[in-house]
Design an enzyme around this catalytic site. Structure first.
Site, mmCIF file in Angstrom:
data_model
loop_
_atom_site.group_PDB
_atom_site.id
_atom_site.type_symbol
_atom_site.label_atom_id
_atom_site.label_comp_id
_atom_site.label_asym_id
_atom_site.label_seq_id
_atom_site.Cartn_x
_atom_site.Cartn_y
_atom_site.Cartn_z
ATOM 1 N N LYS A 175 16.947 60.252 95.667
ATOM 2 C CA LYS A 175 18.126 60.315 96.550
ATOM 3 C C LYS A 175 19.344 60.492 95.656
ATOM 4 O O LYS A 175 19.885 59.526 95.113
ATOM 5 C CB LYS A 175 18.229 59.010 97.349
ATOM 6 N N GLY A 202 24.216 52.610 89.588
ATOM 7 C CA GLY A 202 25.414 52.664 90.424
ATOM 8 C C GLY A 202 26.206 51.385 90.308
ATOM 9 O O GLY A 202 26.126 50.683 89.291
ATOM 10 N N GLU A 235 35.441 46.746 86.870
ATOM 11 C CA GLU A 235 35.118 48.098 86.409
ATOM 12 C C GLU A 235 36.021 49.103 87.128
ATOM 13 O O GLU A 235 35.998 49.210 88.341
ATOM 14 C CB GLU A 235 33.646 48.424 86.714
HETATM 15 P P1 NAI Z 1 27.277 53.398 94.653
HETATM 16 O O1 NAI Z 1 26.665 52.407 93.769
HETATM 17 O O2 NAI Z 1 27.570 52.957 96.056
HETATM 18 O O3 NAI Z 1 26.386 54.727 94.744
HETATM 19 C C1 NAI Z 1 25.354 55.067 93.852
HETATM 20 C C2 NAI Z 1 24.171 55.614 94.635
HETATM 21 O O4 NAI Z 1 23.683 54.625 95.527
HETATM 22 C C3 NAI Z 1 24.497 56.832 95.507
HETATM 23 O O5 NAI Z 1 23.383 57.704 95.516
HETATM 24 C C4 NAI Z 1 24.676 56.213 96.880
HETATM 25 O O6 NAI Z 1 24.451 57.120 97.938
HETATM 26 C C5 NAI Z 1 23.634 55.127 96.861
HETATM 27 N N1 NAI Z 1 23.876 54.009 97.777
HETATM 28 C C6 NAI Z 1 25.068 53.531 98.226
HETATM 29 N N2 NAI Z 1 24.887 52.480 99.051
HETATM 30 C C7 NAI Z 1 23.552 52.285 99.132
HETATM 31 C C8 NAI Z 1 22.735 51.342 99.825
HETATM 32 N N3 NAI Z 1 23.268 50.401 100.596
HETATM 33 N N4 NAI Z 1 21.398 51.421 99.673
HETATM 34 C C9 NAI Z 1 20.852 52.363 98.879
HETATM 35 N N5 NAI Z 1 21.560 53.271 98.210
HETATM 36 C C10 NAI Z 1 22.905 53.243 98.326
HETATM 37 O O7 NAI Z 1 28.580 53.904 93.945
HETATM 38 P P2 NAI Z 1 29.766 54.796 94.531
HETATM 39 O O8 NAI Z 1 30.199 54.313 95.877
HETATM 40 O O9 NAI Z 1 29.391 56.197 94.395
HETATM 41 O O10 NAI Z 1 30.917 54.453 93.479
HETATM 42 C C11 NAI Z 1 31.658 53.255 93.629
HETATM 43 C C12 NAI Z 1 31.890 52.604 92.301
HETATM 44 O O11 NAI Z 1 30.656 52.248 91.709
HETATM 45 C C13 NAI Z 1 32.542 53.469 91.253
HETATM 46 O O12 NAI Z 1 33.914 53.512 91.396
HETATM 47 C C14 NAI Z 1 32.118 52.791 89.992
HETATM 48 O O13 NAI Z 1 32.948 51.694 89.701
HETATM 49 C C15 NAI Z 1 30.746 52.287 90.313
HETATM 50 N N6 NAI Z 1 29.687 53.158 89.784
HETATM 51 C C16 NAI Z 1 29.086 52.792 88.642
HETATM 52 C C17 NAI Z 1 28.124 53.584 88.073
HETATM 53 C C18 NAI Z 1 27.463 53.178 86.829
HETATM 54 O O14 NAI Z 1 26.738 53.975 86.259
HETATM 55 N N7 NAI Z 1 27.641 51.984 86.366
HETATM 56 C C19 NAI Z 1 27.741 54.873 88.661
HETATM 57 C C20 NAI Z 1 28.416 55.163 89.908
HETATM 58 C C21 NAI Z 1 29.349 54.325 90.412
#
Ligand code: NAI
Ligand code: MG
Length: 491
Positions: A187, A240, A393
């Site tokens: 995904k 994420g 972060e």
């Molecule tokens: P996110 O963690 O929500 O998204 C990452 C992935 O998880 C995406 O594919 C998303 O569709 C999926 N996802 C979201 N909610 C989910 C759920 N409830 N169940 C299963 N999958 C789910 O991150 P987002 O909203 O894209 O970014 C928000 C913040 O997260 C960023 O500003 C950053 O601070 C952080 N982030 C950190 C990352 C890292 O590598 N440490 C990578 C991406 C985001």
């Protein structure tokens, strides 16, 4: 930094779900747009998968994994050959993959073409070799028994990918999963689905059996959550935010899924007075501003020893002021736009928070222009760990700098965080460097370098940065296989 590259333009061909080696519309027929962050234009409409599509993809993956099925009869050597083929095809299509990654994420083409696509190919090549080296052990148990262990795949794995390094973070999960004999449903992030869909085409060209590799594009709260909740998914590997990681843990508890969580960071980059100042200024800037700071391991808290603090910050702020973001498709560009409007708003919010909490703005702080999510590289001085910009972060080009007195002070400040993903240490004193490496609570420590990765090197977090390691054989042992003990009576 990679050398400038020729830029080729491609049509976006793959926009649909990939299940059983076939591209198809979503069950609902719905689509969502993916946006180019450099001009805010819609690149393409992508099939919006939801629970019904996840169900289909999981059935495909489960059938492919089933006993007696094609995949279960595929030898480790053959799995390795498939992965090797995928690695070769990634380089064959490197220009197209680099282009897609650049327009979808706003990454400079010099970086996608020169660094990220080759690294993705390397990850597949590494695990091509790993497939035949997944070994059990013989155990010297008490009594007259022969005991050995088998390392077996888990089954169907859900792989949930972020938008900051779509291909690399996907490869780190897909390659070991396939090497170990699992089947997968990927995904990708709703912000950056294009390169994963190209990868689907590559998997089909490499000739993998139906159902081994599936992609469901869609939103996290629908498609992602359905994958996590699905009773026939045996494990979830996720990169994420920590908040989403926590949600995934709660849901996964109900079906007792194995998890690999690679989450956020607030990594300390620690500069001692005996380091080479000019080199370290350059590297400290790269540690935070590479990929516009949208890096989980970004060196976002810079700790500088008191003695050189003022000189160091002056040079760093001057360097940041000179780093002007530009069109990511220009081969000379070193810094692109932020990945999305959500990120732009988030970064602006943190810059405001920094100012109102009393940190000193030394460089940047503003959006550039009105089209594209361009933001100035930003440096804050006089930060302390109680401020939001030091504890949370930000995930953007915003550096928080803190002053320290001595070694013990550096250790205290560095470890005063809920996160523990990475750290950097800059000193010419090897004893100090190695002693500090042991004291830092983080999964990766870089000494006199930063943000180095290799497919062979375990990578992951301490504390709230997550658990289990990606890359290396470590990920095969920790996540992508499970151990079975076999007893044989010799009496
Ligand atoms: P996110 O963690 O929500 O998204 C990452 C992935 O998880 C995406 O594919 C998303 O569709 C999926 N996802 C979201 N909610 C989910 C759920 N409830 N169940 C299963 N999958 C789910 O991150 P987002 O909203 O894209 O970014 C928000 C913040 O997260 C960023 O500003 C950053 O601070 C952080 N982030 C950190 C990352 C890292 O590598 N440490 C990578 C991406 C985001
Ligand atoms: Mg996009």
């Amino acid at each position: 930094m990679a050398a400038p590259v020729d830029v080729k333009i491609f049509d976006v061909k793959n926009t649909k779900l990939f299940i059983n080696n076939t591209f198809s519309d979503s069950s609902s027929g719905k689509t969502f747009p993916t946006i180019n962050p450099s001009n805010e234009k819609v690149i393409a409409q992508i099939a919006e998968g939801d629970k019904a599509d996840v169900d289909k993809a999981v059935i495909a993956a489960k059938n492919a994994f089933a006993d007696g099925g094609k995949w279960s009869k595929t030898s480790a050597s053959r799995r390795g050959k498939y992965l090797w083929k995928v690695s070769e095809l990634i380089m064959k299509y490197a220009d197209e993959l680099a282009y897609l990654e650049t327009i979808d994420c706003g990454k400079p083409i010099a970086e996608t073409k020169g660094i990220e696509i080759p690294l993705t190919a390397d990850i597949f090549a590494y695990y091509a070799g790993a497939a035949t080296k997944i070994e059990g052990e013989t155990i010297p148990v008490s009594g007259n028994f022969f005991n050995y262990t088998l390392r077996e795949p888990l089954g169907v794995l859900g792989l949930i990918i972020p938008w900051n390094f779509p291909l690399i973070t996907a490869a780190r999960k897909i390659a070991p999963a396939i090497a170990a004999g699992n089947t997968v449903v990927v995904k990708p992030s709703e912000f950056t689905p294009l390169s994963t869909l190209k990868l689907a085409e590559i998997f089909a060209e490499a000739g993998l059996p139906e159902g081994v590799f599936n992609v469901v594009t869609g939103y996290g709260k629908t498609a992602g959550a359905a994958l996590v909740a699905h009773p026939d998914v045996d494990g979830i590997a996720f990169t994420g935010s920590t908040t989403t990681g926590q949600e995934i843990m709660k849901t996964a508890a109900l079906t007792m899924k194995r998890l690999s969580l690679e989450l956020g960071g607030k990594s300390p980059n620690i500069v001692f007075a005996d380091s080479d100042i000019d080199t370290t200024v350059k590297m400290a800037a790269a540690a935070i501003f590479y990929n516009k700071g949208e890096v989980c391991t970004a060196g976002s808290r810079l700790l500088v020893e008191e003695k050189i603090h003022d000189e160091f910050l002056e040079k760093l702020a001057a360097r940041a002021a000179k780093m002007v973001p530009g069109d990511p498709l220009n081969p000379e560009t070193k810094l692109g736009p932020l990945a999305s409007e959500v990120q732009l708003k988030k970064i602006q919010h943190y810059v405001d928070a920094g100012k109102s909490e009393g940190a000193k703005l030394l460089a940047g702080g503003n959006r550039i222009g009105h089209e594209g999510y361009y933001f100035q590289p930003t440096v804050f001085g006089e930060v302390n760990n109680s401020m939001k910009i030091a504890s949370e972060e930000i995930f953007g080009p915003v550096l928080s700098t803190l002053k320290f007195k001595d070694f013990d002070d550096a250790v205290r400040i560095a470890n005063e965080t809920y996160y523990g993903l990475a750290a950097g240490i800059w000193t010419r004193d090897i004893k100090k460097a190695h002693t500090l490496a042991r004291k830092i609570k983080a999964g990766t420590v870089w000494i006199n370098t930063y943000n180095m990765y290799d497919a062979a090197m375990p990578y992951g977090g301490y504390k709230m940065s997550g658990f289990t390691r990606e890359c290396g054989m470590e990920s095969i042992y920790e996540f992508y296989t499970q151990v079975k003990s076999v007893w044989v009576d010799l009496n």
